[in-house]
Scaffold this motif. Structure first.
Motif, PDB file in Angstrom:
ATOM      1  N   GLU A  45      24.258 103.930  11.916  1.00 46.95           N
ATOM      2  CA  GLU A  45      24.817 102.577  11.943  1.00 46.95           C
ATOM      3  C   GLU A  45      24.147 101.685  10.902  1.00 46.95           C
ATOM      4  O   GLU A  45      24.812 100.888  10.223  1.00 46.95           O
ATOM      5  CB  GLU A  45      24.690 101.983  13.343  1.00 46.95           C
ATOM      6  CG  GLU A  45      25.560 102.712  14.372  1.00 46.95           C
ATOM      7  CD  GLU A  45      25.473 102.098  15.754  1.00 46.95           C
ATOM      8  OE1 GLU A  45      24.729 101.116  15.918  1.00 46.95           O
ATOM      9  OE2 GLU A  45      26.159 102.601  16.669  1.00 46.95           O
ATOM     10  N   GLN A  46      22.835 101.804  10.756  1.00 44.41           N
ATOM     11  CA  GLN A  46      22.126 101.021   9.746  1.00 44.41           C
ATOM     12  C   GLN A  46      22.602 101.396   8.345  1.00 44.41           C
ATOM     13  O   GLN A  46      22.842 100.535   7.500  1.00 44.41           O
ATOM     14  CB  GLN A  46      20.615 101.256   9.868  1.00 44.41           C
ATOM     15  CG  GLN A  46      19.994 100.681  11.127  1.00 44.41           C
ATOM     16  CD  GLN A  46      18.562 101.159  11.339  1.00 44.41           C
ATOM     17  OE1 GLN A  46      18.171 102.234  10.882  1.00 44.41           O
ATOM     18  NE2 GLN A  46      17.770 100.354  12.042  1.00 44.41           N
ATOM     19  N   ALA A  47      22.746 102.698   8.110  1.00 42.79           N
ATOM     20  CA  ALA A  47      23.199 103.157   6.796  1.00 42.79           C
ATOM     21  C   ALA A  47      24.617 102.688   6.507  1.00 42.79           C
ATOM     22  O   ALA A  47      24.933 102.288   5.374  1.00 42.79           O
ATOM     23  CB  ALA A  47      23.126 104.686   6.731  1.00 42.79           C
ATOM     24  N   ALA A  48      25.472 102.723   7.522  1.00 43.71           N
ATOM     25  CA  ALA A  48      26.863 102.301   7.336  1.00 43.71           C
ATOM     26  C   ALA A  48      26.949 100.828   6.948  1.00 43.71           C
ATOM     27  O   ALA A  48      27.678 100.463   6.015  1.00 43.71           O
ATOM     28  CB  ALA A  48      27.660 102.572   8.606  1.00 43.71           C
ATOM     29  N   LEU A  49      26.205  99.976   7.633  1.00 42.79           N
ATOM     30  CA  LEU A  49      26.250  98.545   7.328  1.00 42.79           C
ATOM     31  C   LEU A  49      25.662  98.258   5.946  1.00 42.79           C
ATOM     32  O   LEU A  49      26.156  97.384   5.220  1.00 42.79           O
ATOM     33  CB  LEU A  49      25.509  97.757   8.401  1.00 42.79           C
ATOM     34  CG  LEU A  49      26.163  97.747   9.790  1.00 42.79           C
ATOM     35  CD1 LEU A  49      25.330  96.914  10.759  1.00 42.79           C
ATOM     36  CD2 LEU A  49      27.594  97.225   9.724  1.00 42.79           C
ATOM     37  N   ARG A  50      24.612  98.981   5.569  1.00 44.41           N
ATOM     38  CA  ARG A  50      24.024  98.788   4.233  1.00 44.41           C
ATOM     39  C   ARG A  50      25.021  99.205   3.156  1.00 44.41           C
ATOM     40  O   ARG A  50      25.249  98.473   2.187  1.00 44.41           O
ATOM     41  CB  ARG A  50      22.728  99.598   4.102  1.00 44.41           C
ATOM     42  CG  ARG A  50      22.119  99.527   2.695  1.00 44.41           C
ATOM     43  CD  ARG A  50      20.884 100.401   2.566  1.00 44.41           C
ATOM     44  NE  ARG A  50      21.126 101.779   2.965  1.00 44.41           N
ATOM     45  CZ  ARG A  50      21.787 102.678   2.229  1.00 44.41           C
ATOM     46  NH1 ARG A  50      22.293 102.338   1.048  1.00 44.41           N
ATOM     47  NH2 ARG A  50      21.941 103.920   2.662  1.00 44.41           N
ATOM     48  N   GLU A  51      25.617 100.397   3.308  1.00 41.42           N
ATOM     49  CA  GLU A  51      26.570 100.876   2.315  1.00 41.42           C
ATOM     50  C   GLU A  51      27.803  99.969   2.248  1.00 41.42           C
ATOM     51  O   GLU A  51      28.342  99.718   1.169  1.00 41.42           O
ATOM     52  CB  GLU A  51      26.990 102.310   2.638  1.00 41.42           C
ATOM     53  CG  GLU A  51      25.944 103.361   2.326  1.00 41.42           C
ATOM     54  CD  GLU A  51      25.763 103.559   0.825  1.00 41.42           C
ATOM     55  OE1 GLU A  51      26.627 103.103   0.051  1.00 41.42           O
ATOM     56  OE2 GLU A  51      24.752 104.174   0.431  1.00 41.42           O
ATOM     57  N   LEU A  52      28.245  99.481   3.399  1.00 39.08           N
ATOM     58  CA  LEU A  52      29.402  98.593   3.437  1.00 39.08           C
ATOM     59  C   LEU A  52      29.132  97.317   2.637  1.00 39.08           C
ATOM     60  O   LEU A  52      29.978  96.871   1.855  1.00 39.08           O
ATOM     61  CB  LEU A  52      29.743  98.259   4.888  1.00 39.08           C
ATOM     62  CG  LEU A  52      30.918  97.300   5.128  1.00 39.08           C
ATOM     63  CD1 LEU A  52      32.205  97.901   4.591  1.00 39.08           C
ATOM     64  CD2 LEU A  52      31.038  96.992   6.620  1.00 39.08           C
TER      65      LEU A  52
END
Length: 211
Positions: free
Chosen positions: A116-123
């Motif tokens: 989830e952290q990676a997804a929000l950063r990449e987004l």
């Protein structure tokens, strides 16, 4: 409890059917790595040449050789603007298909990040989309190997529902060029997306929308 017993019996039955076609390899045994040689090392992935010993039903082992692409785990997300009922689509050049391909926001997980952290950063980096406070909900489709016959890349696939969000400046790598836009559900379905992990996310959301 009865369903669990039924599932267990079916699994054992399947295992017996598969075992009946065995050519002598014990697929219930343990595989041993005999040797590993790194033959390529790049900024995104490495390639290892591996020799492995497979156990035999009769005892002993048989040796096989495989090449594997070592790749960091990644995230793939279908992003849903809930108030507008729109979805984020991207377009960028993909070397595998040698074309400017349509897809979904995605990227590699950094060390210490959860999906989830990676997804929000990449987004945020790719599209500038940042959820407001806790106005975000994650619907996890699952974690799947992109192509388990050749790479250990594990893709964490999800749908992100945004109730409120704002836009910030995008932050691309020096050689990264990505377009992004919000589209309707119908436009998304009509878009020729061919990347398998993105298809999983879209089909997962399709099931939710038909419930």
């Amino acid at each position: 409890m009865e369903d669990q017993h039924t599932d267990s019996a079916a699994e054992h039955s399947m295992e017996r059917l598969l075992d009946a076609s065995s050519d002598g390899v014990d697929m219930n045994g343990a595989v041993t790595i005999a040797s590993t040689t790194t033959v390529f090392r790049g900024p995104i992935f490495t390639v290892d040449d591996v020799e492995l010993d497979l156990p035999l039903v009769s005892g002993g082992t048989t040796r096989i050789r495989r090449q594997i692409i070592r790749h960091a785990p990644c995230v793939v997300m279908l992003v849903h603007d809930v108030p507008g009922d729109r979805y984020l689509i991207e377009r960028e050049y993909r070397i595998g298909s040698d074309r400017f391909a349509y897809g979904l926001p995605a990227g590699l997980m950094d060390k210490g990040e959860n999906p989830e952290q990676a997804a929000l950063r990449e987004l945020a980096e790719e599209t500038g989309t940042v959820p407001d406070d806790a106005a975000v909900r994650f619907d996890h489709a699952g974690a799947y190997y992109s192509s388990e016959g050749m790479t250990d890349e594990l893709a964490h696939i999800m749908v992100i529902h945004l109730d409120r969000w704002h836009t910030e400046d995008r932050r691309f790598d020096a050689d990264e060029h990505v377009e992004s836009a919000w589209v309707t559900w119908r436009q998304l379905l009509d878009t020729p997306v061919t990347e398998s992990n993105a298809i999983i996310a879209i089909q997962h959301e399709m099931l939710r929308r038909t419930r």
